[in-house]
Design an enzyme around this catalytic site. Structure first.
Site, short mmCIF file in Angstrom:
data_model
loop_
_atom_site.label_atom_id
_atom_site.label_comp_id
_atom_site.label_asym_id
_atom_site.label_seq_id
_atom_site.Cartn_x
_atom_site.Cartn_y
_atom_site.Cartn_z
N SER A 153 35.58 48.05 56.70
CA SER A 153 36.65 48.13 56.64
C SER A 153 38.29 48.76 57.50
CB SER A 153 36.71 49.16 55.74
OG SER A 153 35.67 48.16 54.13
N HIS A 213 37.51 48.58 40.61
CA HIS A 213 38.93 49.69 40.41
C HIS A 213 39.99 49.86 39.83
CE1 HIS A 213 36.62 51.36 44.80
NE2 HIS A 213 36.45 50.52 44.43
#
Length: 676
Positions: A326, A371
């Protein structure tokens, strides 16, 4: 009966005699004139040619090897030194039977078969008058034994030659590199005149990439010798020119701190100045002792390094290619802005997974429950995978490739060090060319989170981070800061272009703010500090693939199957002075890698100017003066560091010099971050 003889013809006999005399005189005169003509030809018309040939029988030119240039860090701390060793040499012109001489020398100076093979390779191409090295670094026992029988070996001598010593051992091995004996392959490509009398050549690192600057120019000494090769008198001398001294951008203290953080771990740390491209630290762990290679590493020592499972000879910072995880999401998010696929207000609903239209396969987020509502800023802070799955599906692999290559992914950075890997950023064309199959949309999803076919080196990650810190201004990483000596070599310390970006400067600022929040409240909050502001991004690279529907079970994996931890960042966020990339192999998650980066940031931002870490052996009257450099004669903008006047470096110890104790800033806390 009395025999009658005819009367002599006196006149005829006189004519015959005179003819013979004239012929003989003419013949003698002819050969005499021929001899005079030949003598005149040799003495008048070809006097210089044959005079030189005659002189070569008694006058010889002995090469004088140049001293190699010294290598320093940015503050004048000596990283590569020269010291004298005793060397056995042989003159080809004075030895009748070389093979017999070698055979008799084996027990006297402990010649190994490797020494003999190297000598025989070199002497094949050496000039007749050149002295060729038999063995470097003779011991006192070798010298004593040879001295007793020297009269039996005309043409063999013991001389003093300069060799290399690296006072800090493992600390700079991968970046400074080392020199070694010239091998057969190198003999075929080097300029033999330039390397006359020289045994060593740069093999890796700075020693190799700046060989032309460091080597210098050989000189020659004219000597008169007798038929046995004994020197009768010295006729003249042309001094050699020492190689350039190199000042690197590396900082000894920062390198020490980074190496200490990686001690006992496999990984790499690269720190660079985003304003100039100067590499401030480059550490690959584990490392090795470069002094072992200078005069020829033994078979057992080399086998131990080569067969070590942790691969200490492998430069992870420059050659290691890893899935970046990431850490690339900030660059990728800016790509979405550039192609107008998303803006800062674009929001998705993250259920914890994404699947392609018409496909039941789920690409899962690291957080199983999702999320919820996520925009671009939040996707960076919490490292939401699902947001980037959707973004990459909308962009497509070719547009992603076009954008990410501007940050240096998929190609070499151009760093001034040898053997750099290019990593890989895939495309449809690449897959068809290399694997003869079409690119699948699911592969784009993997690439979007730094997995799949996407690989990058720590140096590439550091450069991409520096470009992000610079708001798109491109810098080329380099380790050379300044070169001093006979040869001119300019160094470019400034951005060299800007990436093509359709957004505004405000977009770069917003991405910086998102990376700041990564450290303040997000996946990197374990290293936040009130002393200065860090902008960063954590990353986790999967090592062992997990089947669809299966859960990641850390307890069931071996230590080498655990995920890699990565971190990139820069500080201070508003006006960056340092950009860092960290890879910790099998470090489990990016938060662990961030813990390695924090002390490196602290040293550069808080400690370096007040209490710099310096080696005890660093002496202005020793290290710099031996190089012919006056104290204080450092690259512009630098000041001499405090030194310990009682310390003396000792060659061939293979040990890293002890650093002065320094009070560091408070270490980062060990707070467990959310993920990554």
């Amino acid at each position: 009966m009395k025999q009658q003889f005819p009367l002599k013809n006196v006149q005829q006999e006189k004519r015959i005699f005179r003819g013979r005399v004239y012929f003989a005189t003419g013949l003698v005169t002819f050969f005499l004139l021929l001899l005079v003509a030949r003598y005149a030809y040799l003495q008048i018309f070809h006097f210089e040619e044959f005079s030189d040939a005659a002189d070569k029988n008694r006058i010889r030119l002995q090469p004088i090897a140049p001293a190699r240039g010294y290598i320093y860090d940015r503050n004048g701390i000596l990283l590569a030194d020269n010291y004298p060793v005793f060397t056995a040499t042989l003159s080809r012109a004075d030895v009748v039977d070389i093979d017999d001489t070698l055979k008799r020398l084996v027990p006297i100076i402990s010649l190994s078969q490797e020494d003999i093979d190297r000598f025989q390779s070199r002497i094949k191409t050496a000039k007749k008058t050149e002295r060729v090295t038999l063995k470097l670094n003779l011991t006192e026992t070798d010298i004593a034994r040879f001295s007793e029988v020297k009269f039996q070996f005309p043409g063999v001598d013991i001389e003093t030659q300069m060799t290399r010593y690296y006072p800090h051992g493992e600390l700079f091995a991968h970046v400074v590199g080392y020199v070694g004996r010239i091998n057969d392959k190198e003999l075929k490509i080097i300029d033999k005149d330039a390397y006359a009398g020289t045994n060593l050549i740069g093999k890796i690192g700075v020693e190799k990439s700046y060989e032309d600057l460091l080597h210098g120019t050989p000189g020659y000494e004219s000597i008169e010798a007798d038929a046995h090769g004994n020197v009768l008198r010295h006729l003249g001398r042309k001094e050699s020119t020492r190689g350039n001294d190199l000042y690197l951008s590396l900082d000894y203290g920062l390198q020490s701190v980074a190496a200490e953080q990686l001690a006992g771990r496999r990984g790499a740390v690269v720190a660079m100045d985003p304003r100039t491209g100067e590499i401030l630290a480059l550490v690959s762990s584990p490392s090795f002792n470069p002094n072992l290679f200078v005069t020829g590493i033994g078979h057992d020592d080399y086998s131990a390094l080569r067969d070590n499972l942790d691969q200490p000879l492998y430069n992870r910072a420059l050659q290691g290619t890893y899935p970046p995880g990431s850490t690339i999401k900030p660059m990728e998010g800016l790509g979405g802005i550039h192609f107008k696929t998303v803006d800062w207000g674009t929001t998705i609903s993250d259920p914890g997974y994404f699947h392609l239209p018409g496909d039941s396969h789920k690409f899962r987020d690291w957080k199983k429950t999702g999320h919820g509502a996520v925009n671009l800023h939040k996707s960076i802070v919490i490292s939401c995978d699902t947001y980037f799955y959707i973004l990459s599906y909308q962009l497509g692999i070719d547009r992603m490739n076009e954008w990410m290559r501007q940050f240096g992914f998929g190609e070499k950075t151009g760093v001034d060090l040898p053997s750099e890997s290019s990593g890989l950023y895939p495309s449809q064309e690449w897959k068809m060319r290399t694997r003869k199959s079409k690119w699948l949309k699911g592969e784009t999803i993997s690439v979007s989170i730094g997995q799949g076919a996407f690989t990058a080196t720590p140096l590439q990650l550091a450069m991409a981070t520096a470009i992000t810190a610079n708001h798109g201004a491109h810098v080329t990483p380099h380790v050379l800061r300044e070169s001093k000596g006979a040869k001119s070599h300019p160094v470019h310390n400034a951005p060299n272009g800007k990436i093509n970006f359709s957004g505004t400067d405000e977009d770069w600022i917003k991405m910086r703010d998102a990376m700041v929040d990564v450290i303040q409240t997000g996946t990197g909050r374990g290293i936040r500090t009130p002393m200065y502001q860090i902008a960063g991004k954590t990353g986790t690279a999967q090592v062992k693939s997990i089947a669809q529907g299966k859960r990641y079970n850390e307890a069931s994996l071996t230590s080498r199957q655990l995920d890699h931890g990565l971190f990139v960042g820069f500080a201070p966020a508003e006006n960056p002075e340092i950009a860092i990339a960290v890879i910790w192999e099998n470090g489990k998650h990016g938060g662990s890698a961030a813990q390695i980066a924090r002390p490196v940031f602290d040293y550069w931002m808080l400690t370096r100017k007040k209490k710099p870490i310096i080696p005890l052996s660093h002496q202005m009257s020793g290290g710099l003066m031996t190089a012919g450099i006056k104290p204080g004669e450092l690259p512009s903008g630098e000041t001499p560091l405090t030194t310990n006047p009682n310390a003396t470096p000792k060659p061939n110890t293979g040990q890293t010099t002890t650093a002065q104790p320094v009070t560091q800033a408070q270490p980062a806390t060990t707070t467990t971050e959310i993920s990554e």
